[in-house]
Structures are given as structure tokens and as C-alpha cells.
Design an enzyme around this catalytic site. Sequence first.
Site, mmCIF file in Angstrom:
data_model
loop_
_atom_site.group_PDB
_atom_site.id
_atom_site.type_symbol
_atom_site.label_atom_id
_atom_site.label_comp_id
_atom_site.label_asym_id
_atom_site.label_seq_id
_atom_site.Cartn_x
_atom_site.Cartn_y
_atom_site.Cartn_z
ATOM 1 N N GLU A 36 0.867 -1.190 0.000
ATOM 2 C CA GLU A 36 0.000 0.000 0.000
ATOM 3 C C GLU A 36 0.900 1.235 0.000
ATOM 4 O O GLU A 36 1.816 1.345 0.817
ATOM 5 C CB GLU A 36 -0.915 -0.036 1.231
ATOM 6 C CG GLU A 36 -1.546 1.302 1.621
ATOM 7 C CD GLU A 36 -2.386 1.954 0.526
ATOM 8 O OE1 GLU A 36 -3.219 1.265 -0.078
ATOM 9 O OE2 GLU A 36 -2.179 3.173 0.271
ATOM 10 N N TYR A 218 -28.997 15.338 2.454
ATOM 11 C CA TYR A 218 -28.608 15.942 1.175
ATOM 12 C C TYR A 218 -29.163 17.365 1.126
ATOM 13 O O TYR A 218 -30.378 17.562 1.141
ATOM 14 C CB TYR A 218 -29.170 15.142 -0.001
ATOM 15 C CG TYR A 218 -28.722 13.707 0.002
ATOM 16 C CD1 TYR A 218 -27.395 13.380 -0.247
ATOM 17 C CD2 TYR A 218 -29.618 12.685 0.272
ATOM 18 C CE1 TYR A 218 -26.974 12.056 -0.233
ATOM 19 C CE2 TYR A 218 -29.204 11.353 0.292
ATOM 20 C CZ TYR A 218 -27.887 11.055 0.039
ATOM 21 O OH TYR A 218 -27.474 9.746 0.066
ATOM 22 N N ASP A 304 -12.521 -0.584 -6.765
ATOM 23 C CA ASP A 304 -12.581 0.678 -7.516
ATOM 24 C C ASP A 304 -11.613 0.707 -8.702
ATOM 25 O O ASP A 304 -11.772 1.523 -9.603
ATOM 26 C CB ASP A 304 -12.283 1.866 -6.591
ATOM 27 C CG ASP A 304 -13.523 2.338 -5.840
ATOM 28 O OD1 ASP A 304 -14.476 1.540 -5.717
ATOM 29 O OD2 ASP A 304 -13.544 3.496 -5.370
HETATM 30 C C1 LIG Z 1 -15.702 10.533 0.360
HETATM 31 C C2 LIG Z 1 -16.119 9.168 -0.110
HETATM 32 C C3 LIG Z 1 -17.332 8.646 0.317
HETATM 33 C C4 LIG Z 1 -17.726 7.371 -0.074
HETATM 34 N N1 LIG Z 1 -18.903 6.855 0.390
HETATM 35 C C5 LIG Z 1 -19.233 5.581 0.093
HETATM 36 C C6 LIG Z 1 -20.400 4.953 0.650
HETATM 37 O O1 LIG Z 1 -21.144 5.562 1.408
HETATM 38 N N2 LIG Z 1 -20.644 3.660 0.349
HETATM 39 C C7 LIG Z 1 -19.831 2.935 -0.471
HETATM 40 O O2 LIG Z 1 -20.072 1.731 -0.684
HETATM 41 N N3 LIG Z 1 -18.747 3.495 -1.027
HETATM 42 C C8 LIG Z 1 -18.427 4.785 -0.764
HETATM 43 N N4 LIG Z 1 -17.307 5.324 -1.283
HETATM 44 C C9 LIG Z 1 -16.525 4.509 -2.175
HETATM 45 C C10 LIG Z 1 -15.673 3.539 -1.394
HETATM 46 O O3 LIG Z 1 -14.912 4.268 -0.461
HETATM 47 C C11 LIG Z 1 -14.814 2.799 -2.390
HETATM 48 O O4 LIG Z 1 -15.660 2.036 -3.234
HETATM 49 C C12 LIG Z 1 -13.829 1.875 -1.692
HETATM 50 O O5 LIG Z 1 -12.934 2.615 -0.902
HETATM 51 C C13 LIG Z 1 -13.049 1.119 -2.741
HETATM 52 O O6 LIG Z 1 -12.052 0.398 -2.117
HETATM 53 P P1 LIG Z 1 -10.789 -0.062 -2.943
HETATM 54 O O7 LIG Z 1 -9.963 -0.791 -1.944
HETATM 55 O O8 LIG Z 1 -11.238 -0.760 -4.165
HETATM 56 O O9 LIG Z 1 -10.092 1.275 -3.403
HETATM 57 P P2 LIG Z 1 -9.399 2.395 -2.504
HETATM 58 O O10 LIG Z 1 -10.086 2.571 -1.218
HETATM 59 O O11 LIG Z 1 -9.236 3.583 -3.381
HETATM 60 O O12 LIG Z 1 -7.976 1.778 -2.181
HETATM 61 C C14 LIG Z 1 -6.974 1.687 -3.157
HETATM 62 C C15 LIG Z 1 -5.646 1.754 -2.435
HETATM 63 O O13 LIG Z 1 -4.597 1.490 -3.363
HETATM 64 C C16 LIG Z 1 -3.504 2.317 -3.027
HETATM 65 N N5 LIG Z 1 -2.636 2.447 -4.196
HETATM 66 C C17 LIG Z 1 -2.901 3.095 -5.348
HETATM 67 N N6 LIG Z 1 -1.877 2.969 -6.210
HETATM 68 C C18 LIG Z 1 -0.939 2.224 -5.584
HETATM 69 C C19 LIG Z 1 0.352 1.748 -5.965
HETATM 70 N N7 LIG Z 1 0.874 2.029 -7.157
HETATM 71 N N8 LIG Z 1 1.061 1.017 -5.081
HETATM 72 C C20 LIG Z 1 0.536 0.724 -3.854
HETATM 73 N N9 LIG Z 1 -0.677 1.152 -3.451
HETATM 74 C C21 LIG Z 1 -1.412 1.879 -4.306
HETATM 75 C C22 LIG Z 1 -4.150 3.615 -2.616
HETATM 76 O O14 LIG Z 1 -3.271 4.383 -1.810
HETATM 77 C C23 LIG Z 1 -5.376 3.141 -1.865
HETATM 78 O O15 LIG Z 1 -5.162 3.040 -0.479
HETATM 79 C C24 LIG Z 1 -16.905 6.617 -0.935
HETATM 80 C C25 LIG Z 1 -15.711 7.148 -1.388
HETATM 81 C C26 LIG Z 1 -15.301 8.412 -0.972
HETATM 82 C C27 LIG Z 1 -13.997 8.972 -1.466
#
Ligand SMILES: Cc1cc2nc3c(=O)[nH]c(=O)nc-3n(C[C@H](O)[C@H](O)[C@H](O)COP(=O)(O)OP(=O)(O)OC[C@H]3O[C@@H](n4cnc5c(N)ncnc54)[C@H](O)[C@@H]3O)c2cc1C
Length: 541
Positions: A36, A218, A304
Site C-alpha cells: 500500500e 442531502y 474501484d
Molecule cells: C468521500 C467518499 C465517500 C464514499 N462513500 C461511500 C459509501 O457511502 N458507500 C460505499 O459503498 N462506497 C463509498 N465510497 C466509495 C468507497 O470508499 C470505495 O468504493 C472503496 O474505498 C473502494 O475500495 P478499494 O480498496 O477498491 O479502493 P481504494 O479505497 O481507493 O484503495 C486503493 C488503495 O490502493 C492504493 N494504491 C494506489 N496505487 C498504488 C500503488 N501504485 N502502489 C501501492 N498502493 C497503491 C491507494 O493508496 C489506496 O489506499 C466513498 C468514497 C469516498 C472517497
Amino acid sequence: MPHDEEIPVLIVGGGLTGLSAAVFLAWQGVPSLLIERHAATSLHPKARAINPRSTELLRSVGMEEEVLKNRSAIADNTDLVHVETLAGQERARMPRSTQEDISSLSPCGWSLIDQNRLEPLLRDRAERSGCMVRFDNELISLSQDENGVTAQIREGESGQRRSVRAQYMIAADGSRSQVRELLGVTRQGPGTLSHLVSFFFKADLRPALRGRKMIACYVNNPNVVGTFMSLDGDMRWVFNVSYHPEKGEKAEEFTPERCARLVRLGVGVEELPVEIESTRLLPWEIAAWCVDKLRVGRVFLAGDAAHVMPPTGAFGASTGIQDAHNLAWKLALALRGADPSILDSYEAERGPVASLMVEQSMLRFDVREGRALADVTAKMLDELTMAFGYRYQDGSLVLSGESGPVEDPRSPSALPGSRAPHLPLQMNGQAISTLDLFSRSFVLLAGPHGQSWADAARAVAAETGLALDAYRVGPGGDLADPENRWCDRYGVTESGAVLVRPDGFIAWRAEEGAQAPRGVLDQVMRQLLKSSTQGHLARTN
Ligand SMILES: Cc1cc2nc3c(=O)[nH]c(=O)nc-3n(C[C@H](O)[C@H](O)[C@H](O)COP(=O)(O)OP(=O)(O)OC[C@H]3O[C@@H](n4cnc5c(N)ncnc54)[C@H](O)[C@@H]3O)c2cc1C
């Protein structure tokens, strides 16, 4: 060239998806290395609701209790409210379905836990289960050949570079996925819908709340469009405010003074005392898209990195957790010697689900934005159908019967491709849910006269090394069926059987007994695992 390290699975990204993948892989006995880029898990609560289906997956690895203990302060709040200002009149109120609605469908409900509390739980669990978790480590390049993936990793503090060789990689590196870019994977969908900044503040909003217990509020008025979300119930808040880069606005322009003014405009109280915690300003985008492919060779995109959807509906985080689970048990099988083509089913199964989630959250976004045309609301699937009703129509399945991409979980079909329905059973006098049987292994459930199916399944397990449990349900069986509903709920006669995958999806169903059950099951296993059951899978747990 020698590599600094070799590992079966490299996970890039320590958000909810990557950390879940580490936990689910460890549960299947697969060693992994997670890197990470950031030094710590999220500080922001981001996703605050994990849906009941993802809660079921966390339950299946023994984490439900821990998650419930860390519920957010607003976990008992129920309503999503639309207002001009918080202190003013309500425009609309959308209630969330209650635990009571869900209890006939699942032993689990919504987990209202903030992302910044769930991530540390997952990280801790992953580390305790043997996953090597390295924060402050960034992937900078990757290459792959037919035997594996080579990644170059830079350690943050020292700047030192290392090469890691993995048999498979999970790219869980978020919406701006560098892995996706490096692989040249394209995306489809509307793209960016709006830009927001998110900031934390303290203010006594109790008078404006008037006793209302909201999940989110909202606000939409000529001066501010945003969402208030409470962190502790009434005094500590997050405000997600829209801004417009296309008109030259910049996130950095959200000074503490401007943020405080926006809070007052949203609450509708001019002199409201507001304290801004400006250090935690987070710019982000609401967007909607899916990748065109979830797999390139030995690299799998998840969470994501593969799909982004508006937060309306709370599907984003839960979809990522489910992706991770779908991949974990299949990677475990491939690493144990099953034909690697089982991994093709990841895209076949999760791709359509991602598209459905994006489409449905877009419909909800349109409603929220006031574009609620009749045809929009008519297309919206209810919350329980979204959680439990999606079906796999292609993948690691032996399909039978007519079925569409979704079903009403209140009247489940129990056809292959659908989630195995919840039903209360008893094991050794203890109350369990059918769902408690589905965790690490395949499970064959047979009716009270289906002993020959159970015997055949045990023989397959013994001969192939496949983790496959077998139970006869009903009078005289391994599991008591106090309500005598199992056959009916699973669509089989008393001599029938179903085969359920480790993720709790039905893989195959025989409505009744067969002349040569062992031969039938051999054939089923060949189709599911794309390999001969004559071969022997290595057991790692
Ligand atoms: C403000 C906000 C509110 C939200 N509200 C909701 C909600 O109410 N309900 C819901 O279901 N979803 C919500 N979401 C969306 C939800 O947070 C995401 O769907 C979820 O975090 C996705 O998780 P992920 O692990 O796929 O991606 P991420 O959480 O984006 O994690 C990806 C990780 O990869 C790391 N990374 C990137 N590139 C590299 C690299 N080259 N080397 C090493 N590490 C790397 C990043 O630092 C990050 O920590 C919200 C998002 C935000 C920003």
C-alpha cells in the site's frame, strides 16, 4: 534475473478491497503480500455502510462480531433526508430497509461501520493470518509472462527498490489504478459526474436536527449543494460539498473560513458557531464507469480499480469486497492445481455484477439530483434485490433452468448461479443458518433420501483432495430442518441435492436422485473446475 522475493499472490492496494482479498486468501490458506502506497489506512470514514451480502462474507471468515462491535455512532439511524437547509423543511425522506425486513433472508444485516474503522480491522486480521502487509510501499512497474508477474516496488521512507515475483496479482489500487493504466485497460461509462471536497467540522446541530436520526442529509439550495454526515450523532460532522473545476474552482480554495460559511448555508443558520478541522480536506469525484476487462493474463482488477459508482446506494465498497472474495477461492484452487481456466470465471461472473451496480447507483444518483423521471424509478431494483438477488449467468457453474440476471430474494429460485438461500437449520442441536456451512469448502446438501449424493461427494473429496463437505438435511440426516422447509426452499425433492460453492452461490442442482451419483458428480466437478477430478489437488488447510 533473481527476484528479491517470491509469493503466490501480490495484492496492490491496502483499501477495503485489497485488505479483504488478503483476509479471504489467508482464509483459503494462500500466502500473499499486500503493498500500500500510503503509510496508514484511510483517515476518512468514506464508505459507512457494508451491505448484508458483504457482511455475510465477513461472517464466513469469522469477522462479523468484530465488525458489529465497531459500528459507527450513527448505526441505528435510519433515514436519508433531502432538504433545502438542515434547519428548514424536508423535501423527501428515503427510509432504509430495517433489519426486520432482512432477517428472513439472512442471518446478517447492514454493517454500519465507517471505512476508517473497518480497514484497520481487516489489516489486523490479514496480518494475524500470515499475510505480509507492507504500507508505505508503492508499485512502480510490472511485467508478466506465462508463469508469473514481476513487480518493482519502492519503499517509501528509504526509496529502496525491490522486485517481487508472484504467480498472480490482484490490482486493488483504486479508481486511479496505476496497474490498470500500465496494462492499458480501457473503461466505459458516463465518467466523472461531479467534483467534491469533503471536510470535517464540529458544530452543535441538535437544534437543526430536531431529534431526527439521519444517515445522511442531502442539502440543495442556490448557495450550496452537499451532504452532511454525522460522525458521532450530533456534534462532529463531515460535509461533502460540490465544486466546479470546469468553472475554474479549485479544491485548495476551500479555506476554513469558506468551509464554515458553507456549513452555515447548508444548515440555514447564519450565526452558527462552526469549527473546521481543515487538515483533513479531501477532494474526490463522483464517477460512474466499468473497465472493459477484469483480467489481463495473471493480473486481476478488483474494487474501484475495476468499477466506480456514485455513492448513492452504498454499493461501491461492498462490490469490492465481493470481488475480492470471488477471486480468493478461485485463486486458491488454481494454486492448488485446478486448471487455471477456473480464473476466467472471475470476469464472467463479476463483470455483469459491476455493470449492474454502476447502472443502479446511477439511477439513484439521478433521483438524488432531482432527475427522477418515471422511467428512472421504474428501473430501480430494491435494496434487498441489490444485495442478494443478482445472479451469475456464466462462470464456474453447471447452469440449469430459466433464469435472468436478478431474482427477488424473497422468493429465491435456488437455481445454479444464484445465492444459496438462508434457512435456519440445526447442527448437533445448535441453531445455524444454511449460510454458516459455506465458508472454505464446496458443500453438497442432500435431501433426507439423498444419502447416495452425500456418499458420492465424500468419495470425490477423498479421491481428489478437493475441499468438499457433504450433509444430508432432514429426518435422520446430519442437519435437522426444524421448519421442514429445506427441500422446498432449495427446489429439490427428498432425494435431490445441491452443490454450493465456497462463496455461497449454487453451482449445480439435481432435483432428484440419480442412478450413478458418483459419475454425475465427477462430470459436474469437471465442468466446474475445468479439470479432471482424477488429478489430486494439494490441500493447504
Ligand atoms: C468521500 C467518499 C465517500 C464514499 N462513500 C461511500 C459509501 O457511502 N458507500 C460505499 O459503498 N462506497 C463509498 N465510497 C466509495 C468507497 O470508499 C470505495 O468504493 C472503496 O474505498 C473502494 O475500495 P478499494 O480498496 O477498491 O479502493 P481504494 O479505497 O481507493 O484503495 C486503493 C488503495 O490502493 C492504493 N494504491 C494506489 N496505487 C498504488 C500503488 N501504485 N502502489 C501501492 N498502493 C497503491 C491507494 O493508496 C489506496 O489506499 C466513498 C468514497 C469516498 C472517497
